[in-house]
Design a protein around this motif. Structure first.
Motif, PDB file in Angstrom:
ATOM      1  N   TYR A 199      -7.137   6.754  -9.529  1.00  0.00           N
ATOM      2  CA  TYR A 199      -8.428   5.888  -8.892  1.00  0.00           C
ATOM      3  C   TYR A 199      -7.877   4.287  -8.969  1.00  0.00           C
ATOM      4  N   LYS A 200      -7.203   4.033  -9.835  1.00  0.00           N
ATOM      5  CA  LYS A 200      -6.810   2.674  -9.654  1.00  0.00           C
ATOM      6  C   LYS A 200      -5.830   2.345  -8.468  1.00  0.00           C
ATOM      7  N   SER A 201      -4.891   3.197  -8.559  1.00  0.00           N
ATOM      8  CA  SER A 201      -3.753   3.065  -7.394  1.00  0.00           C
ATOM      9  C   SER A 201      -4.554   3.148  -5.855  1.00  0.00           C
ATOM     10  N   LEU A 202      -5.723   4.023  -5.851  1.00  0.00           N
ATOM     11  CA  LEU A 202      -6.386   4.089  -4.674  1.00  0.00           C
ATOM     12  C   LEU A 202      -7.075   2.804  -4.059  1.00  0.00           C
ATOM     13  N   LEU A 203      -7.682   2.393  -5.249  1.00  0.00           N
ATOM     14  CA  LEU A 203      -8.285   0.875  -5.201  1.00  0.00           C
ATOM     15  C   LEU A 203      -7.339  -0.133  -4.674  1.00  0.00           C
ATOM     16  N   GLU A 204      -6.163  -0.064  -5.203  1.00  0.00           N
ATOM     17  CA  GLU A 204      -5.259  -1.333  -4.852  1.00  0.00           C
ATOM     18  C   GLU A 204      -4.547  -1.183  -3.440  1.00  0.00           C
ATOM     19  N   ALA A 205      -4.507   0.155  -3.263  1.00  0.00           N
ATOM     20  CA  ALA A 205      -4.127   0.385  -1.814  1.00  0.00           C
ATOM     21  C   ALA A 205      -5.122   0.168  -0.578  1.00  0.00           C
ATOM     22  N   GLN A 206      -6.459   0.357  -1.105  1.00  0.00           N
ATOM     23  CA  GLN A 206      -7.307   0.193  -0.065  1.00  0.00           C
ATOM     24  C   GLN A 206      -7.468  -1.560  -0.018  1.00  0.00           C
ATOM     25  N   SER A 207      -7.304  -2.186  -1.303  1.00  0.00           N
ATOM     26  CA  SER A 207      -7.333  -3.787  -1.136  1.00  0.00           C
ATOM     27  C   SER A 207      -6.374  -4.241  -0.413  1.00  0.00           C
ATOM     28  N   ILE A 222      -1.648  11.877   1.675  1.00  0.00           N
ATOM     29  CA  ILE A 222      -0.749  10.705   1.374  1.00  0.00           C
ATOM     30  C   ILE A 222       0.483  10.786   2.387  1.00  0.00           C
ATOM     31  N   ARG A 223       0.925  11.930   2.440  1.00  0.00           N
ATOM     32  CA  ARG A 223       1.995  11.948   3.186  1.00  0.00           C
ATOM     33  C   ARG A 223       1.840  12.067   4.816  1.00  0.00           C
ATOM     34  N   GLN A 224       0.509  12.391   4.962  1.00  0.00           N
ATOM     35  CA  GLN A 224       0.456  12.388   6.519  1.00  0.00           C
ATOM     36  C   GLN A 224      -0.215  10.941   7.040  1.00  0.00           C
ATOM     37  N   ILE A 225      -0.233   9.958   5.997  1.00  0.00           N
ATOM     38  CA  ILE A 225      -0.724   8.585   6.413  1.00  0.00           C
ATOM     39  C   ILE A 225       0.449   7.887   7.263  1.00  0.00           C
ATOM     40  N   ASN A 226       0.165   7.520   8.506  1.00  0.00           N
ATOM     41  CA  ASN A 226       1.007   6.747   9.329  1.00  0.00           C
ATOM     42  C   ASN A 226       0.567   5.352   9.495  1.00  0.00           C
ATOM     43  N   TYR A 227       1.686   4.764   8.697  1.00  0.00           N
ATOM     44  CA  TYR A 227       1.233   3.085   8.610  1.00  0.00           C
ATOM     45  C   TYR A 227       1.189   2.473   9.741  1.00  0.00           C
ATOM     46  N   SER A 228       1.717   2.991  11.073  1.00  0.00           N
ATOM     47  CA  SER A 228       1.962   2.187  12.164  1.00  0.00           C
ATOM     48  C   SER A 228       0.467   2.465  13.018  1.00  0.00           C
ATOM     49  N   GLU A 229      -0.528   3.354  12.668  1.00  0.00           N
ATOM     50  CA  GLU A 229      -1.432   3.601  13.165  1.00  0.00           C
ATOM     51  C   GLU A 229      -2.310   2.677  13.000  1.00  0.00           C
ATOM     52  N   SER A 230      -3.667   2.405  13.523  1.00  0.00           N
ATOM     53  CA  SER A 230      -4.502   1.362  13.398  1.00  0.00           C
ATOM     54  C   SER A 230      -4.881   1.465  11.755  1.00  0.00           C
ATOM     55  N   ALA A 290       0.848  -1.367   0.126  1.00  0.00           N
ATOM     56  CA  ALA A 290      -0.089  -0.124   0.091  1.00  0.00           C
ATOM     57  C   ALA A 290       0.877   1.100  -0.115  1.00  0.00           C
ATOM     58  N   ARG A 291       1.918   1.124   0.979  1.00  0.00           N
ATOM     59  CA  ARG A 291       2.833   2.547   0.733  1.00  0.00           C
ATOM     60  C   ARG A 291       3.389   2.485  -0.601  1.00  0.00           C
ATOM     61  N   TYR A 292       3.896   1.551  -1.241  1.00  0.00           N
ATOM     62  CA  TYR A 292       4.366   1.891  -2.519  1.00  0.00           C
ATOM     63  C   TYR A 292       3.574   2.286  -3.432  1.00  0.00           C
ATOM     64  N   ARG A 293       2.205   1.772  -3.614  1.00  0.00           N
ATOM     65  CA  ARG A 293       1.372   2.258  -4.393  1.00  0.00           C
ATOM     66  C   ARG A 293       0.898   3.781  -4.013  1.00  0.00           C
ATOM     67  N   LEU A 294       0.839   4.111  -2.815  1.00  0.00           N
ATOM     68  CA  LEU A 294       0.296   5.681  -2.621  1.00  0.00           C
ATOM     69  C   LEU A 294       1.850   6.383  -2.909  1.00  0.00           C
ATOM     70  N   ASN A 295       3.127   6.032  -2.568  1.00  0.00           N
ATOM     71  CA  ASN A 295       4.089   6.918  -2.760  1.00  0.00           C
ATOM     72  C   ASN A 295       4.172   7.046  -4.200  1.00  0.00           C
ATOM     73  N   THR A 296       4.096   6.031  -5.142  1.00  0.00           N
ATOM     74  CA  THR A 296       3.983   6.168  -6.453  1.00  0.00           C
ATOM     75  C   THR A 296       3.027   7.120  -6.821  1.00  0.00           C
ATOM     76  N   LEU A 297       1.987   7.173  -6.280  1.00  0.00           N
ATOM     77  CA  LEU A 297       0.361   8.274  -6.606  1.00  0.00           C
ATOM     78  C   LEU A 297       1.059   9.360  -6.040  1.00  0.00           C
ATOM     79  N   ALA A 298       1.659   9.546  -5.121  1.00  0.00           N
ATOM     80  CA  ALA A 298       1.965  10.902  -4.835  1.00  0.00           C
ATOM     81  C   ALA A 298       2.973  11.702  -5.462  1.00  0.00           C
ATOM     82  N   ALA A 299       4.098  10.770  -6.048  1.00  0.00           N
ATOM     83  CA  ALA A 299       4.793  11.161  -7.039  1.00  0.00           C
ATOM     84  C   ALA A 299       4.234  11.534  -8.303  1.00  0.00           C
TER      85      ALA A 299
END
Length: 224
Positions: A203-211, A107-115, A43-52
């Motif tokens: 939208y595709k990257s968001l769906l993949e990250a959600q999945s 995207i940058r504010q997402i803390n993956y260590s959170e719930s 998910a992090r990879y997808r979202l970082n790619t999306l942010a870039a």
């Protein structure tokens, strides 16, 4: 003596059951941790790619807005149709750049260590914002068919204008209104809208990250 031996055997059996339970819990926790780490990294990879991607598009958007501003300034109502059409297109692009910057910040504010719930909420916000911004940007479509209009076409009743140019613009106005009213989260089950939203990487990257994140919850349920 037999009672004493039987008691020892029973206690040994209880210890083995407890040890097996502890090992199972440790194995469950280890499997969950490994799977959670794997899915989170995906998910992090997808979202970082999306942010870039959004970052580069935002930069290009700023350059495009500056170019449009120069056109508006250079024309400045010499041809009102050109000035107004390009000016409105410029404003829509300013909106798009602002939305992209907001998405990058989220995207940058997402803390993956959170719930997982917290991550899912942020992804839901991004998803809804992507849909809403797309429907708003559809309203600029007709202005791409009016920037070259000229008052002489209308004043002298040019047949090519009234029979070709104007009907085309009218069709694009109807299309823009249709898209604005139908692009929504509740209509995402419709095939044409899925194809439209999935045409780009956002939208595709968001769906993949959600999945990827949702699979963590499912994995927990399967282990229980």
């Amino acid at each position: 003596m037999e009672d004493f031996e039987l008691k020892n055997i029973w206690q040994a059996y209880d210890r083995r059951i407890e040890e097996a339970r502890v090992l199972n819990l440790q194995s469950w926790a280890l499997n969950l941790r490994c799977f959670e780490t794997l899915q989170t990294e995906k998910a992090r990879y997808r979202l970082n790619t999306l942010a870039a991607y959004k970052g580069w598009v935002a930069v290009l958007g700023v350059l495009w807005v500056l170019f449009l501003a120069m056109l508006v300034w250079g024309n400045w109502f010499s041809n009102p149709y050109f000035t107004i059409s390009v000016g409105i297109i410029m404003l829509f692009n300013v909106f798009a750049v602002a939305v992209y910057i907001r998405h990058i910040i989220i995207i940058r504010q997402i803390n993956y260590s959170e719930s997982i719930t917290s991550t899912q909420e942020k992804l839901a916000v991004l998803k809804l914002s992507t849909i809403n911004s797309t429907r708003i940007l559809m309203l600029q479509i007709p202005f791409y068919t009016t920037w070259f209009w000229h008052s002489s076409w209308i004043n002298y009743s040019s047949s090519s204008f009234w029979l070709i140019t104007f009907p085309i613009t009218l069709l694009f106005i109807i299309l823009a209104i249709f898209l604005y009213h139908n692009i929504s989260l509740k209509n995402m089950h419709k095939k044409w809208l899925k194809l439209l939203m999935m045409a780009g990487p956002e939208y595709k990257s968001l769906l993949e990250a959600q999945s990827f994140i949702a699979e963590i919850d499912q994995f927990k349920k399967d282990l229980i």
